[in-house]
Scaffold this active site. Structure first.
Site, PDB file in Angstrom:
ATOM      1  N   SER A  83       0.732  -1.201  -0.024  1.00 16.37           N
ATOM      2  CA  SER A  83       0.086  -0.021  -0.040  1.00 16.37           C
ATOM      3  C   SER A  83       0.834   1.057   0.114  1.00 16.37           C
ATOM      4  O   SER A  83       2.099   1.159   0.286  1.00 16.37           O
ATOM      5  CB  SER A  83      -0.883   0.087   1.323  1.00 16.37           C
ATOM      6  OG  SER A  83      -1.613  -1.034   1.066  1.00 16.37           O
TER       7      SER A  83
HETATM    8  C1  LIG Z   1      -3.410  -3.560  -0.757  1.00 16.50           C
HETATM    9  S1  LIG Z   1      -3.335  -5.231  -0.674  1.00 16.50           S
HETATM   10  C2  LIG Z   1      -1.826  -5.533   0.626  1.00 16.50           C
HETATM   11  C3  LIG Z   1      -1.840  -4.612   1.899  1.00 16.50           C
HETATM   12  C4  LIG Z   1      -0.801  -4.829   2.682  1.00 16.50           C
HETATM   13  N1  LIG Z   1      -0.896  -4.180   4.011  1.00 16.50           N
HETATM   14  C5  LIG Z   1       0.675  -4.239   2.133  1.00 16.50           C
HETATM   15  O1  LIG Z   1       1.162  -3.245   2.489  1.00 16.50           O
HETATM   16  O2  LIG Z   1       1.347  -5.224   1.696  1.00 16.50           O
HETATM   17  C6  LIG Z   1      -4.296  -6.012  -0.011  1.00 16.50           C
HETATM   18  C7  LIG Z   1      -4.307  -7.481   0.160  1.00 16.50           C
HETATM   19  O3  LIG Z   1      -5.572  -7.995   0.531  1.00 16.50           O
HETATM   20  C8  LIG Z   1      -5.900  -9.241   0.022  1.00 16.50           C
HETATM   21  N2  LIG Z   1      -7.052  -9.777   0.334  1.00 16.50           N
HETATM   22  C9  LIG Z   1      -8.265  -9.316  -0.580  1.00 16.50           C
HETATM   23  N3  LIG Z   1      -9.378  -9.992  -0.018  1.00 16.50           N
HETATM   24  C10 LIG Z   1      -8.944 -10.586   1.072  1.00 16.50           C
HETATM   25  C11 LIG Z   1      -9.834 -11.594   2.218  1.00 16.50           C
HETATM   26  N4  LIG Z   1     -10.910 -11.775   2.102  1.00 16.50           N
HETATM   27  N5  LIG Z   1      -9.161 -12.048   3.148  1.00 16.50           N
HETATM   28  C12 LIG Z   1      -7.716 -11.900   3.296  1.00 16.50           C
HETATM   29  N6  LIG Z   1      -6.826 -10.956   2.406  1.00 16.50           N
HETATM   30  C13 LIG Z   1      -7.480 -10.463   1.329  1.00 16.50           C
HETATM   31  C14 LIG Z   1      -5.130  -9.196  -1.501  1.00 16.50           C
HETATM   32  O4  LIG Z   1      -4.946 -10.555  -1.833  1.00 16.50           O
HETATM   33  C15 LIG Z   1      -4.008  -8.254  -0.955  1.00 16.50           C
HETATM   34  O5  LIG Z   1      -2.675  -8.950  -0.992  1.00 16.50           O
END
Ligand SMILES: C[S@@+](CC[C@H](N)C(=O)[O-])C[C@H]1O[C@@H](n2cnc3c(N)ncnc32)[C@H](O)[C@@H]1O
Length: 190
Positions: free
Chosen positions: A43
C-alpha cells in the site's frame, strides 16, 4: 488517533524495503502503492500512515490485519501493540501468505503471525475478539462479519466503496464515520 511519536517510531523501525520484491526496491521511497505480484500491492505509505492513525492502536491490544499482503502492516501493528499485544495478519493469496511470513520472520515479533484466509469466511473468527481491525482492501459494504469479531468499544478501519470508513462497535448500532477517499484493490467477499 494513534500517538504520533509511537507511529513515527514504528515507521522508523520497519523498513518498507523489507516488504517489496527485488524489482520494486528502487521505488521504495515513492509515496505510491507498488506491485507485489498476484495482482496485489504494497500500500501507499501515506495511506498506511493515515489508516494506522485512525485505528488508534494502543500497546497490549489484539489486532486483526485483513489483507496483510507483504506483511508490512502486520509488522507495523506488531511494533505498535508491543509484546503484551497480539497481531493476526490474514491473507487470501497463498503465495503472499508464505512471502509475508518470511518477511515477518526477519523482525523479532513472536506476538504477530500470518494466517491463510478462508474463502468462505472473512477474518479469523477462531481467535476473536479483537480490539482493532485493519482492512487493506476495498469492501462493498461495512463487513458485519468483521464487526462480529470485535470487542464492544473496538475500532475497525476499512475502505468501503472508495471511502475510508471508521467503525466503532457499540452495545447497539455501530458508530460509522468517513475519512476521505482512497483507491484499493478489492476485498474478496464471501
Ligand atoms: C493492498 S493489498 C496489501 C496490503 C498490505 N497491507 C501491504 O501493504 O502489503 C490488499 C491485500 O488484501 C488481500 N485480500 C483481498 N481479499 C481478502 C480477504 N477476503 N481476506 C484476506 N485477504 C484479502 C489481497 O490478496 C491483497 O494482498
Amino acid at each position: 488517533m494513534t500517538d504520533a511519536g509511537r507511529l513515527q517510531a514504528a515507521f522508523d523501525r520497519v523498513r518498507r524495503t523489507d516488504f517489496l520484491p527485488a524489482n520494486q526496491l528502487g521505488f521504495a521511497g515513492e509515496d505510491a502503492a507498488l506491485p507485489i505480484g498476484h495482482g496485489q500491492t504494497n500500500s501507499q505509505p501515506s495511506t498506511v500512515r493515515a489508516m494506522l492513525d485512525l485505528l488508534d492502536v494502543q500497546p497490549g491490544q489484539r489486532v486483526l490485519d485483513v489483507g496483510c499482503g507483504s506483511g508490512w502492516t502486520t509488522v507495523l501493528l506488531g511494533e505498535l501493540v508491543g509484546p503484551a499485544g497480539e497481531v493476526v495478519g490474514v491473507e487470501i493469496v497463498p503465495e503472499l501468505v508464505s512471502w509475508g511470513r518470511e518477511n515477518l520472520a526477519s523482525y523479532a515479533l513472536p506476538w504477530a503471525r500470518i494466517e491463510q484466509a478462508d474463502r468462505d469466511a472473512l477474518g479469523v473468527p477462531e481467535t476473536a475478539p479483537y480490539d482493532r481491525v485493519l482492512v487493506s482492501a476495498e469492501a462493498s459494504r461495512v463487513p458485519t462479519e468483521l464487526l462480529d469479531q470485535m470487542e464492544v468499544g473496538g475500532l475497525m478501519v476499512v475502505p468501503v466503496r472508495g471511502r475510508m470508513t471508521v467503525v466503532r462497535r457499540t452495545a447497539g448500532e455501530p458508530e460509522v464515520r468517513h475519512e476521505g477517499w482512497y483507491s484499493f484493490v478489492p476485498l474478496v467477499e464471501p
